[in-house]
Scaffold this active site. Sequence first.
Site, PDB file in Angstrom:
ATOM      1  N   ASN A 195      40.184 -58.694 -54.882  1.00  0.00           N
ATOM      2  CA  ASN A 195      38.800 -58.420 -55.238  1.00  0.00           C
ATOM      3  C   ASN A 195      38.770 -57.187 -56.136  1.00  0.00           C
ATOM      4  OD1 ASN A 195      38.747 -56.049 -53.577  1.00  0.00           O
ATOM      5  ND2 ASN A 195      38.270 -57.325 -51.790  1.00  0.00           N
ATOM      6  N   LEU A 196      37.612 -56.844 -56.646  1.00  0.00           N
ATOM      7  CA  LEU A 196      37.533 -55.778 -57.644  1.00  0.00           C
ATOM      8  C   LEU A 196      38.014 -54.440 -57.090  1.00  0.00           C
ATOM      9  CD1 LEU A 196      36.747 -54.917 -60.492  1.00  0.00           C
ATOM     10  CD2 LEU A 196      34.402 -54.540 -59.651  1.00  0.00           C
ATOM     11  N   SER A 197      37.636 -54.119 -55.866  1.00  0.00           N
ATOM     12  CA  SER A 197      38.056 -52.831 -55.299  1.00  0.00           C
ATOM     13  C   SER A 197      39.562 -52.796 -55.081  1.00  0.00           C
ATOM     14  CB  SER A 197      37.313 -52.564 -53.990  1.00  0.00           C
ATOM     15  OG  SER A 197      37.604 -53.547 -53.023  1.00  0.00           O
ATOM     16  N   GLU A 198      40.149 -53.915 -54.655  1.00  0.00           N
ATOM     17  CA  GLU A 198      41.606 -53.974 -54.486  1.00  0.00           C
ATOM     18  C   GLU A 198      42.311 -53.835 -55.827  1.00  0.00           C
ATOM     19  OE1 GLU A 198      41.875 -56.924 -50.559  1.00  0.00           O
ATOM     20  OE2 GLU A 198      41.695 -57.776 -52.573  1.00  0.00           O
ATOM     21  N   ASP A 264      38.873 -66.047 -48.318  1.00  0.00           N
ATOM     22  CA  ASP A 264      39.676 -67.137 -47.763  1.00  0.00           C
ATOM     23  C   ASP A 264      39.263 -68.470 -48.377  1.00  0.00           C
ATOM     24  OD1 ASP A 264      40.849 -65.265 -46.076  1.00  0.00           O
ATOM     25  OD2 ASP A 264      39.465 -65.669 -44.429  1.00  0.00           O
TER      26      ASP A 264
END
Length: 481
Positions: A195-198, A264
Amino acid sequence: MKVTLPDFRRAGVLVVGDVMLDRYWYGPTSRISPEAPVPIVKVDAIEERPGGAANVAMNIAALGCHSRLVGLTGIDDAARALGARLSEVDVTCDFVAVATHPTVTKLRVLSRNQQLIRLDFEQGFDDVDAAPMIERIQLALPKTGALVLSDYAKGALARVREMITLARAAGVPVLVDPKGTDFDRYRGATLLTPNLSEFEAVAGPCKDEETLVSRGMKLIADYQLSALLITRSEQGMTLLQPGKDPLHLPTQAQEVYDVTGAGDTVIGVLAAALAAGNSLEDSCFLANAAAGVVVGKLGTSTVSPIELENAIRGRAETGFGVMTESELKQAVAVARQRGEKVVMTNGIFDILHAGHVSYLANAQRLGDRLIVAVNSDESTKRLKGESRPVNPLAQRMTVLAALEAVDWVVPFSEDTPQRLIADVLPDVLVKGGDYQPHQIAGSKEVWDNGGDVLVLNFEDGCSTTNIINAIKRRAGQRTVV
């Protein structure tokens, strides 16, 4: 971008990763505890759902794709509950049971759809011998169309580099849902889905699209990936591949109730579509559509082929057109989950006329969804004679499906739709003409289930037989009765 669903039934996906059990305790709260300033929840419902890698496997199985799951569990009630729930939805479980560790379990307490607290029961499997996991992967790879590595940092993917190497050597694409900032451990994977934060935790903050793309392409090169899919919440998702323009897919979510497990769903649908033969771009499109559906549900959830088909067609999740009986049952189940009232009627509908249109519009007003069951050509001949139907079944159903009042059209081959009605059990059964309610096929089954059976009037002077006779008179032919 026009995308169609592949035949998921011919595909197989292997999911390896951190499995867990999501427990939900529901109940009302109306007072504060005298022991501490906390609300008292009177638990009146308990639900257990597979989570983590197990939720990925469920999403794959929900599409009709063969889903095999490899992971680590304890030897406890949570493991048994997890295995039982997965077996119910046709996920093949190949767990490594570890006596010294508990199955990862997350307990959520909710009241009025608000989560009050989450309790985690886990120890981590980092110290467990991963050799049995590797053995299971080696045995499963020859029958696998795609490998999903679902990382929740609980220890199941301690030897992830070796897993990737085995899959790539077998020609199996590897899709990774990463965790943490050490992306080097996923080196050589086909696709990462952070995701964007990761992504920004590894690549650094991205102030604009140009920065995001350039840093994403660098990450692909640094870790020898084939592609990178960055999920960006309300901004949709972006697919990056070497030598190709970025593909940005805007979000399709209409309502967002819960984002739990959405990642998921994305990687599960993406893997199933790839394994079934879709291109990476088309698979990402389907995954994006599935994410838009699943965030409209509470808790970890899956997406059915019917919901996905409707999402990519841009229509309401439970309603469109011609269906098989099994597809209809799925659609009705989804409608009932939403509290919608299902109305059902039947007929031949050979030459559609104003009387039919008026009748169907009146039937639709009795509920939220209207099913029209249509006699097959053989059934019509038995009832009306060898000269009927004038229009074959496929054409009759296509015309009915185009009407605004009609949600679902389904064929039946018997003389009456009694078996089909008993299987569907609509909330309201409707028939037109001079019938008495007890004479209508399926009325007993609907009444026994607490439903209603109604008779509606047809419009005077409108009938298929009259139309056919008028045409024949003008042609100088013998009329029919």
